[in-house]
Each structure stands twice: as C-alpha cells, then as structure tokens.
Design an enzyme around this catalytic site. Structure first.
Site, short mmCIF file in Angstrom:
data_model
loop_
_atom_site.label_atom_id
_atom_site.label_comp_id
_atom_site.label_asym_id
_atom_site.label_seq_id
_atom_site.Cartn_x
_atom_site.Cartn_y
_atom_site.Cartn_z
N ASP A 132 -0.82 -5.14 9.47
CA ASP A 132 -1.81 -4.19 8.99
C ASP A 132 -3.01 -5.01 8.51
OD1 ASP A 132 -3.38 -2.30 7.76
OD2 ASP A 132 -1.78 -1.45 6.53
N LYS B 125 -13.39 -0.80 5.42
CA LYS B 125 -13.91 -1.65 4.35
C LYS B 125 -14.94 -2.65 4.87
CE LYS B 125 -10.01 -0.05 2.64
NZ LYS B 125 -9.52 0.55 1.43
N TRP C 47 0.87 -1.18 0.00
CA TRP C 47 0.00 0.00 0.00
C TRP C 47 0.91 1.23 0.00
CZ3 TRP C 47 -2.02 2.71 4.85
CH2 TRP C 47 -3.01 3.64 4.54
N1 KET Z 1 -3.96 -0.50 5.22
C1 KET Z 1 -4.12 -0.98 3.98
C2 KET Z 1 -3.37 -2.19 3.57
C3 KET Z 1 -5.01 -0.34 3.10
O1 KET Z 1 -5.18 -0.85 1.90
C4 KET Z 1 -5.69 0.82 3.51
C5 KET Z 1 -6.57 1.54 2.57
C6 KET Z 1 -5.49 1.27 4.83
C7 KET Z 1 -4.60 0.58 5.65
C8 KET Z 1 -6.15 2.46 5.42
O2 KET Z 1 -7.47 2.62 5.26
P1 KET Z 1 -8.32 3.59 6.21
O3 KET Z 1 -9.35 4.15 5.32
O4 KET Z 1 -7.41 4.62 6.78
O5 KET Z 1 -8.86 2.69 7.27
N2 KET Z 1 -6.53 1.39 1.31
C9 KET Z 1 -7.39 1.99 0.28
C10 KET Z 1 -7.70 3.41 0.46
C11 KET Z 1 -6.53 4.32 0.65
O6 KET Z 1 -5.50 4.20 -0.02
O7 KET Z 1 -6.66 5.21 1.51
C12 KET Z 1 -6.80 1.71 -1.09
O8 KET Z 1 -5.65 1.23 -1.23
O9 KET Z 1 -7.52 1.94 -2.09
#
Ligand code: KET
Length: 450
Positions: A256, A292, A175
């Site tokens: 994570d 998610k 990520w």
């Molecule tokens: N860890 C991973 C692996 C991840 O893919 C995301 C989000 C997050 C943490 C953090 O998400 P939060 O919304 O802060 O709980 N991924 C998607 C959104 C982004 O990049 O913010 C994505 O990769 O599309």
C-alpha cells in the site's frame, strides 16, 4: 409555560405552511405506523459507530474555539493551516480548461492509459524489466482506498489454497480502514507486531518471527513508506530481511503506497522497498494513491498494479489477470473518474511539470520535517517528561506520539486539539503559529496525568 401538543400532531415548520388536511392526515398516519414494518430491525442492522477519523473532522469543524488545532486526518496544510492546491496542479488544471477537445466522456474500464502507464513507471522506475517484459497490469481506481479494495476483491476471488482464502497479515497498528476493506470481501486478517511501545520504533524481531511462523502463502500487507499511523519505516537492510522471509515462506506481498514523495521528499527513494521486491522476482500487487502527493484528496485518483514474477509465461499471466480485473472493475465502478486522473497524467507526462511537482513535494515534506524539529525542540525546551526523539526519528505525514487515550481526550477537552485516540498526529496540521500552543498543551497533559 404553555403545554405542547403531543409531538405526533405537530407539523414541522416547513410543512405547516404548505400542508393540506390530507397531507397532515398522512403525516399522522405515518407517525402511528408500527415500527416493526422494517426489514432492517436493530438486531439485523445495529447502529454502527461513526467513522472515527471523519467523526473527528466533523467535531473539529463544529468547534468554534479560535485556538482549535486539527491533527486528525492525513491531509496536508500550509503554514496558515489551509489546504494547499499544489501550484503544479493549478497549471495542469489550466491545461485541461484550455483544451478544446476536453469532454466528460467515460474513460475506458481500466482508466486513463496515459496515467496508469506513468503511474507504474513512477513506482517501478522507468527502466524496470517488469515493464519492458510486460509483466505489469495497471488499473486506475477510486484513489488508494479503491485500489486496496480492488486488490482485496481480486485476492478474495482468485488467491485460494484448497478452496479457502489465505489470511492477510496487517501491521499492528495499521491504517484502520485496512481491516474493514479486507474483512468486507471475506479475507481473514491477522496481525504482525510492528510498533515497539518502548522504543517508539520498529519491533523488528516481533515482525520477523510472526511472518516466519505464519502459514506458507499468507498475504502480507506492507506500507511502502511513511507507515500510517506510526511514521516508522524499516531500513533498506531490514527490507532485505523482510523480503527474504516472505520469499522463504512463499508469502504474497501486498504493498500500500499512499505517501510516495512525502516521506523523504524523493519519489525514487520512497519507492525503494517496492523496487527491491520487484527486483527479487516477487509476484505482487500495489495499491497506489495520488491523494496526498498531488493534494487530490477529493478527486479520488489512484491505481492498482499487478506485477508478475519473471517467467516465460509471465506476459500471458498478466493479460489473464488484467482481463479479470476489468470484469471486477466493471461491476464495481464501471470506469474511474476522469478529472484527477487527467491532472496527475498531465504532470507525469510533462518533464517540466514533473520537475515542478518534485519541487512541490519537497515543499510539503520539508515543511513537515521542520515541524517535527520545532515540536521536538519545544517539548525538550519545556522539559516535558519523557523522551521526544521519536518525533524527529519518525517520517512522513504522521507521528505516533505515545500519548495515551486519556491524554488525547484531555487535549481535546481542555485545549481544542483534535487527534486520533491512538495518539497519532498529522504533522501537517502543525505550523509556525500553533506548534508552541500544541507543545505547551502536551506538556500540561503529560504532567497532569503522570
Ligand atoms: N492507504 C493508507 C496507508 C492511507 O493512509 C490512506 C489514507 C489510504 C490508503 C487511502 O487514501 P485515499 O484517499 O483513498 O487515496 N489515509 C488518510 C485518510 C483516510 O483515512 O481516508 C488518513 O489515515 O488520515
């Protein structure tokens, strides 16, 4: 054409109606001011590129083609391509709205205890000895990003060898935000091989050998399940081997987990790697997102957990760690947001709602799995050059298609299909209406760029 007056004498349309001679003069003076008065000249504050993922979302929104397809950000969409408010979340929202005691007071620094305790159980399992032995300290955070950040900050401050921060190893690829979160707090990062371009699966040998050769007591970031961006997860047997290497090398695991329940549709199964590491007696940390699996993206609900290794002083260690996490949290955000936390907590604490949530999770993961099958079979039907088995072999929100940057660009220019440059697609952006359009577009760009 009438010649325009020099721009610095042109009042903007909004200011012209209300402007006075004095304000016009002020305006002119402002425009004539030397640009060098800033404390932030370009060499100190260079123009940064827009965040690629949010830039993609903006470009998609601005595209008025009726055929446009959004496969960018990892956010679930229903079969109509619309965001889905989980039915169980609607019910929890109603509980909040009907609660005469509900208010907008601050939460405690560590967040809503009814959420953090259940969130830890969700990860570790209800009967986990780590919980009964009081070896777990949990803090509610600003979703998964905030949890990764709090963990990064804690490690930057307290996990040092001879006064220096340890290097954190990230999967290649990972990520994108991981890199900047850790480097922002001064933790050096390195990579371990992860994705094998040939097989479009796990480069397990590469991963093992890099981790085995990393300096002792390095930090290793592991995606608990539904690896982003590749959709490739180690098997349970491979997780055991990874754990053995980390143990041998005294590495520090940083999990994570942003997709629990999204990979297999089964919350326990998706927590399998974390539970195995805890059983093996690791001291570790976990960043947990509810964005998610609850569809609470913008509500920013998540938790950070510290788990101590079993030892006679483990409960004391946990208390000390919790006290420092509280100080960090207080200075960063003071206390976390309440709404999303309440929603998740209501669901996690009510057996009937919890069962309904599991059903909602199966709806989401099931639809994604059916889109994987549809996409693969359409591509195979079209005889699109290449192998497409990885589309169904990979798991979770994303598929790493193997499409090149040039092909991705062509898909956007010629077909209004939006995905990240590395060839990642959010499977949730596909539905029964657009999967064929997407498959045909892929077929066309693969043939034309062969
Ligand atoms: N860890 C991973 C692996 C991840 O893919 C995301 C989000 C997050 C943490 C953090 O998400 P939060 O919304 O802060 O709980 N991924 C998607 C959104 C982004 O990049 O913010 C994505 O990769 O599309």
């Amino acid at each position: 054409m009438a010649s325009r007056p020099p721009s610095h004498t042109t009042a903007s349309p909004s200011s012209s109606s209300s402007s006075t001679p004095l304000s016009r003069l002020q305006n002119i003076a402002n425009h004539m001011a030397s640009p060098s008065v800033t404390s932030f000249p370009p060499d100190a504050v260079p123009q940064a590129p827009e965040d690629p993922l949010f830039g993609l979302a903006r470009a998609y929104k601005a595209d008025d083609s009726p055929n446009k397809v959004d496969l960018g950000i990892g956010a679930y969409r229903d079969d109509n391509g619309k965001p889905w408010v989980l039915p169980v979340v609607r019910k929890a929202d109603e509980v909040i709205r009907n609660d005469p005691e509900a208010n907008h007071e601050y939460l405690p620094i560590a967040g809503l205890a009814a959420l953090t305790s259940k969130a830890a159980e969700l990860l570790l399992g209800t009967g986990s000895p780590a919980l009964s032995e009081k070896r777990v300290s949990s803090v509610q955070t600003i979703s998964g990003t905030g949890a990764v950040h709090l963990g990064a900050l804690f490690l930057a401050k307290f996990y040092k060898v001879n006064g220096a921060n340890r290097t954190l190893y990230l999967s290649n690829p990972t990520w994108a935000n991981h890199n900047q979160i850790f480097s922002n707090v001064g933790i050096p990062t390195a990579q371990y091989p992860y994705f094998d371009k040939k097989t479009k699966g796990l480069d397990f040998e590469g991963m093992k050998s890099t981790l085995a050769n990393a300096p002792d007591r390095s930090i290793v970031l592991l995606h608990a399940c539904a690896h982003n961006p590749t959709g490739v997860d180690p098997t349970p047997e491979q997780w055991r081997e990874i754990a053995a290497i980390l143990k041998e090398k005294n590495h520090f695991p940083f999990f994570d987990t942003a997709y629990q329940g999204f990979a297999s549709g089964d919350l326990d199964r998706d927590a399998g790697a974390i539970r195995y590491f805890v059983e093996q007696g690791f001291e570790l940390v976990i960043a947990q997102s509810f964005a998610k699996n609850f569809g609470l993206y913008g509500e920013r609900a998540g938790c950070f957990h510290y788990v101590a290794a079993p030892a006679s002083d483990a409960a004391n260690t946990t208390t000390r760690v919790a006290s420092q996490l509280a100080i960090l949290q207080r200075s960063e955000i003071s206390n976390p947001p309440i709404y999303g936390a309440k929603i998740a907590s209501i669901v996690l604490n009510d057996p009937a709602l919890f069962a309904e949530w599991q059903e909602n999770l199966r709806t989401m993961s099931g639809r994604i799995i059916s889109m994987r099958e549809a996409l693969r079979s359409k591509l195979e039907e079209l005889g699109t050059p290449g192998q497409w088995n990885h589309i169904t072999d990979q798991i979770g929100m994303f598929s790493f298609t193997g499409l090149s940057e040039k092909q991705v660009q062509k898909l956007r220019e010629d077909f209004h299909i939006y995905m990240t440059k590395n060839g990642r697609i959010s499977m949730a952006g596909l539905n029964t209406r657009n999967v064929e359009y997407f498959a045909k577009a892929v077929d066309s760009v693969v043939r034309s760029t062969e």
